[in-house]
Design a protein around this motif. Structure first.
Motif, PDB file in Angstrom:
ATOM      1  N   UNK A 223     -13.392  33.080   3.808  1.00  0.00           N
ATOM      2  CA  UNK A 223     -13.585  32.530   2.461  1.00  0.00           C
ATOM      3  C   UNK A 223     -13.844  33.575   1.370  1.00  0.00           C
ATOM      4  N   UNK A 224     -14.048  34.834   1.737  1.00  0.00           N
ATOM      5  CA  UNK A 224     -14.434  35.876   0.771  1.00  0.00           C
ATOM      6  C   UNK A 224     -15.632  35.412  -0.056  1.00  0.00           C
ATOM      7  N   UNK A 225     -15.450  35.403  -1.394  1.00  0.00           N
ATOM      8  CA  UNK A 225     -16.621  35.115  -2.251  1.00  0.00           C
ATOM      9  C   UNK A 225     -17.116  33.666  -2.113  1.00  0.00           C
ATOM     10  N   UNK A 226     -16.235  32.781  -1.611  1.00  0.00           N
ATOM     11  CA  UNK A 226     -16.658  31.382  -1.458  1.00  0.00           C
ATOM     12  C   UNK A 226     -17.678  31.187  -0.336  1.00  0.00           C
ATOM     13  N   UNK A 227     -17.864  32.228   0.483  1.00  0.00           N
ATOM     14  CA  UNK A 227     -18.728  32.059   1.656  1.00  0.00           C
ATOM     15  C   UNK A 227     -20.162  31.681   1.269  1.00  0.00           C
ATOM     16  N   UNK A 228     -20.572  31.998   0.025  1.00  0.00           N
ATOM     17  CA  UNK A 228     -21.928  31.615  -0.399  1.00  0.00           C
ATOM     18  C   UNK A 228     -22.064  30.091  -0.482  1.00  0.00           C
TER      19      UNK A 228
ATOM     20  N   UNK B   3      -2.963  32.891   1.247  1.00  0.00           N
ATOM     21  CA  UNK B   3      -1.804  33.068   0.374  1.00  0.00           C
ATOM     22  C   UNK B   3      -1.860  32.220  -0.900  1.00  0.00           C
ATOM     23  N   UNK B   4      -2.782  31.256  -0.955  1.00  0.00           N
ATOM     24  CA  UNK B   4      -2.803  30.431  -2.154  1.00  0.00           C
ATOM     25  C   UNK B   4      -3.755  31.007  -3.207  1.00  0.00           C
ATOM     26  N   UNK B   5      -3.552  30.551  -4.446  1.00  0.00           N
ATOM     27  CA  UNK B   5      -4.335  31.118  -5.540  1.00  0.00           C
ATOM     28  C   UNK B   5      -5.830  30.858  -5.352  1.00  0.00           C
ATOM     29  N   UNK B   6      -6.171  29.611  -4.962  1.00  0.00           N
ATOM     30  CA  UNK B   6      -7.592  29.313  -4.754  1.00  0.00           C
ATOM     31  C   UNK B   6      -7.766  28.306  -3.632  1.00  0.00           C
TER      32      UNK B   6
ATOM     33  N   UNK C 239       0.855  -1.189   0.000  1.00  0.00           N
ATOM     34  CA  UNK C 239       0.000   0.000   0.000  1.00  0.00           C
ATOM     35  C   UNK C 239       0.891   1.240   0.000  1.00  0.00           C
ATOM     36  N   UNK C 240       0.594   2.152  -0.916  1.00  0.00           N
ATOM     37  CA  UNK C 240       1.320   3.427  -0.997  1.00  0.00           C
ATOM     38  C   UNK C 240       0.417   4.526  -0.487  1.00  0.00           C
ATOM     39  N   UNK C 241       1.012   5.438   0.269  1.00  0.00           N
ATOM     40  CA  UNK C 241       0.225   6.594   0.729  1.00  0.00           C
ATOM     41  C   UNK C 241       0.602   7.816  -0.130  1.00  0.00           C
ATOM     42  N   UNK C 242      -0.405   8.426  -0.731  1.00  0.00           N
ATOM     43  CA  UNK C 242      -0.159   9.602  -1.586  1.00  0.00           C
ATOM     44  C   UNK C 242      -0.766  10.815  -0.857  1.00  0.00           C
ATOM     45  N   UNK C 243       0.086  11.797  -0.559  1.00  0.00           N
ATOM     46  CA  UNK C 243      -0.373  12.936   0.257  1.00  0.00           C
ATOM     47  C   UNK C 243      -0.386  14.238  -0.544  1.00  0.00           C
ATOM     48  N   UNK C 244      -0.995  15.255   0.067  1.00  0.00           N
ATOM     49  CA  UNK C 244      -1.033  16.626  -0.473  1.00  0.00           C
ATOM     50  C   UNK C 244      -1.596  16.693  -1.888  1.00  0.00           C
ATOM     51  N   UNK C 245      -2.704  16.028  -2.085  1.00  0.00           N
ATOM     52  CA  UNK C 245      -3.355  16.090  -3.393  1.00  0.00           C
ATOM     53  C   UNK C 245      -4.410  17.190  -3.318  1.00  0.00           C
ATOM     54  N   UNK C 246      -4.192  18.293  -3.991  1.00  0.00           N
ATOM     55  CA  UNK C 246      -5.115  19.434  -3.902  1.00  0.00           C
ATOM     56  C   UNK C 246      -6.122  19.433  -5.041  1.00  0.00           C
ATOM     57  N   UNK C 247      -7.415  19.504  -4.692  1.00  0.00           N
ATOM     58  CA  UNK C 247      -8.466  19.575  -5.714  1.00  0.00           C
ATOM     59  C   UNK C 247      -9.238  20.877  -5.485  1.00  0.00           C
ATOM     60  N   UNK C 248      -9.379  21.684  -6.540  1.00  0.00           N
ATOM     61  CA  UNK C 248     -10.021  22.982  -6.326  1.00  0.00           C
ATOM     62  C   UNK C 248     -11.496  22.793  -5.935  1.00  0.00           C
TER      63      UNK C 248
END
Ligand code: FAD
Length: 610
Positions: free
Chosen positions: A355-360, A61-64, A3-12
């Protein structure tokens, strides 16, 4: 293979199905394919992957904003389902922070399976035959566990599973009656001294937000064991995956009923409404307890009960029990703790700040992204202006604590002459308010400077603040409040007090009068700095409630590292938050679990700790 563990996979956020989806989406497969350097994501079979962690990351600090995943990949399954992945999989190398081979020792089970091998909890109706596997004695040792909070419950569970004759004594009531008592408090202002937000089945964390985050680390195998045990008793599987798991009061209550039923099936005697008033001590050995019903009537038939071990899991509000320990010269020392205020904002404001605009997308807990929370901390310099002649600047930590998104402020007093508050929420976190404690550390040195002495100096200080808060509220559990802007300007909030979620009423007061000056100043400075991190935190809609005192225990009932017995008394095992060895639901449960194994070992019921 393996079993491999894959970390830090970011999905917008836009590509992700949302916070409640814990499966493997197409967007996640694309991210996995990138790490594996596999060219066609759609060829990867989702069945070969298992999501083990999903967190929401909206840091500025991140783009999204994105959901961040950790996924386990079963290489054998992957190769069987899609043989064309072979050349990529066989050449996989660990990549720092992204890809690692998972060793078996990082996987742990629930407590019952761990003790008895991998049997399912439902099959465990009779555990009698397993007991002998561990037992070297013929007569079952008798253990009393005092307190049914997380630490007491987990200690009881371990001890019952390994074959001890366990009695669980709880001064408060079972959740059904406790619910009615809390209802009477919130609606009719009737405080039951022994059945309230601090005392009763499940302990202080039952009518809470049920946050299961802990500083001891999510990947710690003891933490995983506790979480898996909670799942066995009815917590949703998502707590094993969610980066910030929480249950909420509505989920905690049925879970505790299942826990109780299971303990009873194991033969545990549970006595609600029963308080331990004294220890039976012979020399330096604790040999039992003296109990009364929680109304103070001593039951003549079972006034003094002898036990082979006494597990003391009484929580941070058992001030009478602390006093009783001192009367027997049980080793008790002072411990740092924190006091402050509970701040409440409209949840919408916190969603906007975070969240700014994401708050909706929050939609009061039903939306795609989680209801926003925050965590802030700052060191600030202060001076003991009021008590010391030598004014030395002293640094104090000031931080937010026990933040309850979508929650409400509740009364955690255990005495009508005292007033203190905390926060709770339901699983959806759908209320209009967000609250959190903003507290300043109190050290032993602070207490001396403030003229509080002795092992229970911290308790005296807490009590003094709580009595002052009760007076400032004018009685009847009315809470003194001040807007955060007025608190910074040191003026009474006379014109308009924003609405509060606190059900028993609020009254404008100058909360500066509550604390020694160095605590007020530390709070003022830190709050101003928090506003830079969370612009809008200082606003007229932010309401400070007094007083938050019971953040953790102000004492430690010291214990030996090897046997976990009290350093002064054999046979006495201090555990959990009240003993100063935990802070929060999960760490208290972990401490109780370890203590259970330690006691079992001392009694010859178990031969290795976990
Ligand atoms: P407790 O849970 O305090 O249990 C001690 C038990 O012992 C009590 O039930 C008490 O009635 C009983 N007892 C005391 N004295 C005696 C006696 N003499 N005889 C018999 N019984 C006795 N933590 C989190 O991690 N997440 C949260 O979201 C969270 N929210 C909270 C919200 C509120 C309102 C409060 C009050 C606390 C919250 N906490 C939270 C803290 C958490 O509840 C505690 O850290 C945890 O419950 C400590 O567990 P414990 O077993 O050590 O003690």
């Amino acid at each position: 293979e393996g079993v491999w563990r894959i970390s830090k996979l970011g999905v917008s956020v836009h590509e992700d199905p949302g916070k409640d989806f814990l499966g493997v989406s197409e967007a996640l497969l694309k991210e996995i394919a990138k790490v594996l350097e596999f060219p066609v994501a759609s060829m990867l079979p989702p069945e070969a992957f298992n999501v083990v962690r999903k967190s929401f990351d909206a840091r500025k600090f991140q783009k999204e904003a994105k959901f961040v995943y950790t996924v386990d990949m079963d290489a054998h399954k992957l190769l069987t389902l899609e043989p064309r992945t072979e050349e990529f999989i066989t050449e996989l190398e660990p990549k720092h922070g992204h890809l690692e081979i998972l060793h078996n020792d990082t996987i742990s089970g629930d407590l019952t399976s761990m003790i008895h091998g991998n049997r399912n909890i439902d099959e465990d109706a009779s555990l009698g035959e397993d007991v002998n596997k561990f037992s070297t004695t013929t007569k079952k040792p008798k253990v009393v566990v005092v307190g049914s909070g997380p630490s007491g419950l987990f200690a009881s569970l371990v001890l019952a599973e390994v074959g001890a004759d366990v009695t669980l004594v709880e001064r408060g009531q079972a959740v059904e009656q406790r619910g009615r008592d809390i209802g009477a408090l919130v609606v009719r202002r009737m405080l039951q001294l022994e059945s309230n937000f601090c005392f009763g089945e499940g302990g202080a964390g039952t009518w809470s937000d049920g946050k299961l985050v802990t500083r001891i680390g999510r990947n710690n195998s003891s933490v995983l064991t506790v979480l898996k045990t909670l799942v066995q008793f009815g917590a949703p599987n998502s707590i094993l995956v969610d980066g910030k798991p929480h249950l909420g009061t509505d989920r905690l209550i049925p879970l505790l009923r299942n826990f109780r039923q299971y303990l009873q099936e194991l033969g545990v005697t549970i006595r609600f409404g029963t308080r331990v008033d004294d220890l039976l001590v012979k020399g330096e050995h604790v040999v039992g307890v003296k109990i009364s019903d929680s109304k103070g009537n001593i039951e003549s038939s079972c006034q003094k009960l002898e036990y082979d071990a006494v597990v003391l899991a009484v929580g941070h509000s058992a001030r009478d029990t602390y006093q009783m320990l001192l009367s027997h010269n049980v080793d008790v020392s002072r411990k740092d703790f924190a006091v402050g205020l509970r701040i409440e904002h409209p949840q919408e404001l916190i969603n906007n700040i975070q969240y700014s605009e994401l708050s909706s997308e929050v939609q009061r807990g039903r939306g795609k992204v989680p209801v926003a929370d925050y965590q802030v901390a700052q060191y600030v310099n202060g001076k003991y202006k009021d008590t010391l002649s030598n004014l030395e600047p002293i640094s104090h930590g000031c931080y937010s604590f026990c933040m309850c998104p979508g929650g409400q402020v509740v009364l955690t007093s255990t005495d009508p002459t005292e007033l203190c508050v905390n926060g709770m929420s339901f699983s959806k976190r759908s209320s209009r308010w967000a609250n959190a404690a903003i507290v300043v550390t109190v050290s032993s040195k602070d207490l001396e400077a403030l003229n509080f002495h002795g092992p229970l100096a911290g308790v005296q200080f807490q009590r003094a603040l709580e009595q002052k808060a009760a007076m400032m509220g004018g009685g009847n559990f009315v809470v003194p409040v001040q807007t955060v802007t007025d608190f910074l300007d040191n003026k009474l909030s006379v014109t308009s007090i924003p609405p509060s979620s606190y059900r028993l009423g609020v009254k404008a007061a100058n909360l500066h009068e509550l604390f020694p000056i160095h605590i007020t100043e530390a709070l003022q400075r830190a709050i101003s700095i928090f506003d830079k991190e969370l612009p809008g935190f200082v606003s007229e809609s932010g309401l400070l409630h007094g007083v938050e005192t019971r953040t953790s225990s102000p004492i430690q009932i010291t214990r030996r590292n090897d046997t976990w017995e009290s350093t002064s008394h054999k046979g006495l095992y201090p555990v959990g938050e009240g003993a100063g060895y935990a802070g929060g639901i999960v760490s208290a449960a972990v401490d109780g679990m370890h203590a259970g194994f330690s006691v079992a070992q001392q009694l010859g019921l178990y031969d290795s700790t976990i």
